[in-house]
Design an enzyme around this catalytic site. Structure first.
Site, short mmCIF file in Angstrom:
data_model
loop_
_atom_site.label_atom_id
_atom_site.label_comp_id
_atom_site.label_asym_id
_atom_site.label_seq_id
_atom_site.Cartn_x
_atom_site.Cartn_y
_atom_site.Cartn_z
N GLU A 3 25.63 -0.32 -39.05
CA GLU A 3 26.44 -0.63 -37.87
C GLU A 3 27.43 -1.74 -38.25
O GLU A 3 27.40 -2.26 -39.37
CB GLU A 3 25.51 -1.01 -36.71
CG GLU A 3 24.51 0.13 -36.46
CD GLU A 3 23.85 0.14 -35.08
OE1 GLU A 3 24.35 -0.51 -34.15
OE2 GLU A 3 22.83 0.87 -34.95
N LYS A 51 33.04 -0.02 -38.27
CA LYS A 51 32.33 0.46 -39.45
C LYS A 51 33.26 0.68 -40.64
O LYS A 51 32.85 1.22 -41.67
CB LYS A 51 31.61 1.76 -39.10
CG LYS A 51 30.57 1.56 -37.99
CD LYS A 51 29.95 2.86 -37.57
CE LYS A 51 28.96 2.62 -36.43
NZ LYS A 51 28.35 3.85 -35.95
N ARG A 120 43.87 3.94 -33.99
CA ARG A 120 42.91 4.92 -33.48
C ARG A 120 41.55 4.30 -33.16
O ARG A 120 40.70 4.94 -32.57
CB ARG A 120 42.70 6.04 -34.52
CG ARG A 120 43.88 6.98 -34.66
CD ARG A 120 43.45 8.28 -35.33
NE ARG A 120 42.97 8.09 -36.68
CZ ARG A 120 43.75 8.16 -37.76
NH1 ARG A 120 45.03 8.43 -37.65
NH2 ARG A 120 43.24 7.98 -38.95
N ARG A 249 22.56 12.72 -32.01
CA ARG A 249 21.93 11.45 -32.43
C ARG A 249 20.75 11.13 -31.50
O ARG A 249 20.79 11.42 -30.32
CB ARG A 249 22.95 10.31 -32.38
CG ARG A 249 24.17 10.50 -33.29
CD ARG A 249 23.83 10.52 -34.77
NE ARG A 249 23.10 9.34 -35.22
CZ ARG A 249 23.69 8.18 -35.56
NH1 ARG A 249 24.99 8.06 -35.53
NH2 ARG A 249 22.95 7.16 -35.97
#
Ligand SMILES: [Zn+2]
Length: 259
Positions: A3, A51, A120, A249
């Protein structure tokens, strides 16, 4: 997958040990053939956004995303060892060695491409200059569940499965609530909670989310409210913690505290 706090720790490592130095960059495995374009140039800056790691060399900016399998190995060897395994990129400066294996992305960007990538990405709670409003407004407009929105790097940068589960529990918020139905003050509180918790992750290397257990030495089975605690009693209400798949997930939550 690491993370955001882990990637910020990596950026800090590069800032401390490689920034301002002439860096030898190679690709022992051969798949990062553009390494020769930055080999022997100076590393100006290292920066993490969520990330993503950006290493700004004089000729170009290197973007690295570890994805699921990527790993860094940092050492300070007496002598440079032979590369072990598939080392995509090797960085050497000032007696420091960093080997990168298995990343999803390791590519050079022009300044313009770099800015496009940044555009983005949603705001990063670890960036003191980040603007919470971008996050709050994207959530307010979306019919997608808040559980998925927290994992969407274009909505907020750096949150992964652990922080997602724990932040939602701390907010008493059901992960399935559509973004636009979450009250604005609750969305703002989620952001502020991430801003409060994630620097502890950068400092200690551990995702500490449980009140009264915010020390790095906290044992793994005491560290979280819900993450990987499916079938165990909720620490607040005794209800059994649920697990399900949300967009492939694993999602952990208490169906009673987060009704
Ligand atoms: Zn509960």
């Amino acid at each position: 997958m690491p993370e955001g706090h882990t990637v910020h720790r990596t950026a800090n490592h590069f800032k401390k040990n490689f920034a301002g130095q002439i860096v030898s960059v190679s690709s022992p495995q051969g798949r990062f053939s553009d390494s020769k374009l930055i080999d022997g140039s100076k590393l100006i800056e290292a920066k993490a956004v969520g990330k993503q790691l950006f290493l700004q060399f004089e000729p170009a900016i290197l973007r690295i995303h570890l994805g699921i399998y990527g790993k860094w190995q940092f050492t300070r060897p007496e002598e440079l060892p032979e590369p072990k395994g598939a080392v995509r990129a090797r960085f050497v400066a000032n007696g420091q060695l960093a080997d990168l294996r298995g990343p999803t992305a390791c590519e050079l960007l022009s300044k313009e491409q770099y800015l496009q990538v940044l555009n983005r990405l949603g705001p990063d709670p670890l960036d003191p200059k980040a603007d919470m409003r971008h996050f709050v407004e994207k959530v307010a407009k979306s019919g997608v569940s808040i559980g998925q929105l927290l994992m969407d790097q274009s909505v907020i940068s750096g949150i992964g499965n652990v922080y997602r589960a724990e932040l939602l529990f701390r907010a008493n918020l059901n992960p399935h609530t559509p973004g636009k139905l979450v009250p604005r003050e609750v969305v703002e509180a989620l952001w502020l909670d991430a801003v409060a918790l994630m620097p502890l992750g950068v400092k200690t290397g551990f995702m500490l989310t449980r009140e009264g257990f915010m020390k790095a030495k906290t044992k793994k089975d005491e560290r979280y409210y819900v993450y990987k605690r499916e079938g165990l009693a909720c620490r607040e209400c005794g209800n059994l913690i649920s697990i399900e798949l949300m967009a492939t997930r694993k999602l952990y939550f208490c169906s009673s505290c987060q009704a």
